[in-house]
Design an enzyme around this catalytic site. Sequence first.
Site, PDB file in Angstrom:
ATOM      1  N   LYS A   1       0.972  -1.116  -0.178  1.00 20.62           N
ATOM      2  CA  LYS A   1      -0.254   0.245  -0.120  1.00 20.62           C
ATOM      3  C   LYS A   1       0.914   1.387  -0.251  1.00 20.62           C
ATOM      4  O   LYS A   1       1.872   1.095   0.422  1.00 20.62           O
ATOM      5  CB  LYS A   1      -1.424   0.086   1.037  1.00 20.62           C
ATOM      6  CG  LYS A   1      -0.173  -0.367   2.783  1.00 20.62           C
ATOM      7  CD  LYS A   1      -1.186  -0.445   3.662  1.00 20.62           C
ATOM      8  CE  LYS A   1      -0.436   0.280   5.126  1.00 20.62           C
ATOM      9  NZ  LYS A   1      -0.938  -0.662   6.315  1.00 20.62           N
TER      10      LYS A   1
ATOM     11  N   TYR B   1      13.853  31.507   5.088  1.00 17.38           N
ATOM     12  CA  TYR B   1      12.129  32.474   5.728  1.00 17.38           C
ATOM     13  C   TYR B   1      12.092  32.352   7.411  1.00 17.38           C
ATOM     14  O   TYR B   1      12.280  32.016   8.017  1.00 17.38           O
ATOM     15  CB  TYR B   1      11.039  32.093   5.014  1.00 17.38           C
ATOM     16  CG  TYR B   1      10.810  31.301   3.803  1.00 17.38           C
ATOM     17  CD1 TYR B   1      10.491  32.700   2.857  1.00 17.38           C
ATOM     18  CD2 TYR B   1      10.345  30.686   3.255  1.00 17.38           C
ATOM     19  CE1 TYR B   1      10.457  32.615   1.307  1.00 17.38           C
ATOM     20  CE2 TYR B   1      10.763  30.268   1.291  1.00 17.38           C
ATOM     21  CZ  TYR B   1      10.162  31.175   0.919  1.00 17.38           C
ATOM     22  OH  TYR B   1      10.427  31.464   0.141  1.00 17.38           O
TER      23      TYR B   1
ATOM     24  N   MET C   1       9.669  25.283   0.643  1.00 14.80           N
ATOM     25  CA  MET C   1       9.211  23.707  -0.164  1.00 14.80           C
ATOM     26  C   MET C   1       9.765  23.093  -1.076  1.00 14.80           C
ATOM     27  O   MET C   1       9.507  22.043  -0.759  1.00 14.80           O
ATOM     28  CB  MET C   1       7.749  25.137  -1.256  1.00 14.80           C
ATOM     29  CG  MET C   1       7.264  23.761  -1.652  1.00 14.80           C
ATOM     30  SD  MET C   1       6.006  25.093  -3.005  1.00 14.80           S
ATOM     31  CE  MET C   1       4.602  25.812  -1.945  1.00 14.80           C
TER      32      MET C   1
END
Length: 368
Positions: free
Chosen positions: A38, A264, A313
């Site tokens: 899975k 950031y 990100m």
Amino acid sequence: MPKTNETVLEIDLKALEHNFNYFKSKIKSTTKFLGVVKAFAYGNDALKIAKKLEQLNVDYLAVAYTDEGVGLRKSGVQTPILVLHPQPINFDQLVENNLEPSIYSHKILDCFLNAVSTKELSKYPVHLKFNTGLNRLGFTENDVDALIKKINAQERFKITSIFSHLAASEDANEQEFTLSQIEAFTRISSKIEAQLTHTPFKHILNTSGILNYPKAQFDMVRSGIGLYGFGNDIEIDTHLKPVASLKTIISQIHQIKSNNSVGYNRAFTSNKSMATATLPIGHADGIGRQYGNGKAYVLVNGKKAPIIGNVCMDMIMINVTDIPCNEGDEVIIFGKGNSAEEFAATANTISYELVTGISQRVKRVFIN
Ligand SMILES: *Cc1c(COP(=O)(O)O)cnc(C)c1O
């Protein structure tokens, strides 16, 4: 192995074979083995892993959702596939692809009976799931009589196996609870067998169950995390080989002065002159923000470099002040020398979450 030139998840199919053989050696030769594939085979690659397991003569495969099984069938996987958590909306697709559902509630049973009746199928293989304490999916012991009555009144589907799932098989402090689950499962199974004209096979053990409760192997075991190299135990891990290594490279090195911020929100501030390296991997690749700000470290030329500041990100920054390194050097996020288990532990999570979270953006490369 040549060093990487970009972010890759390196998948070692020989390691998979080693782990498969290790778990096979822990069970009787007559016990069937189900490989759990899975969630992209725990973040690896469902098809490549399924094909390799098929080549190793695995008896069964399992996926969570119907779509996952359809994908495997479309690519030619022929081993029986158990769908652990199907929904009625997918039942037509499920039977058209010769997938075998876990029947875990009266609603699921009724809907599935309806689906196989419409298609005029007979003796379609299904697997009855019992809840013995995890309280997640499954019928209870009290459901048995009504259930068997329903099942015996039809011939559209046939109970191929009866199974349950352990809640804490890796936890020695929960041994009493685990044994009570195994006992309940044994009781339920005998009750069912007494009322059926054939004998379904039975299974309850996951990876840690195989290691800690081998007497309860019944007719099949189901292993996921163990196949990928983690045994939920430091000692066991020494016998296993991690299948996945997450690697990247240094894109750029910065020499920064004291009292400069990095990243950031200026979450990191230097207190001396430092060297930082920027890596092309971020939270969109599956390295979440919880690993930032000094929690996790990566390996640069064999040395530990902590992640500094917030994870972006597409990038992370690391402290390489005391590590001789150059732009273009390979960096190991997890793998040899920094296991996924250790990496995950720095942010209070487990290997399961880390490896299944490596996003599809990361290129998979295979070693066999
Ligand atoms: C995911 C899953 C497994 C595999 O568990 P591991 O701990 O990874 O071996 C086995 N059985 C069921 C029902 C599962 O959902």
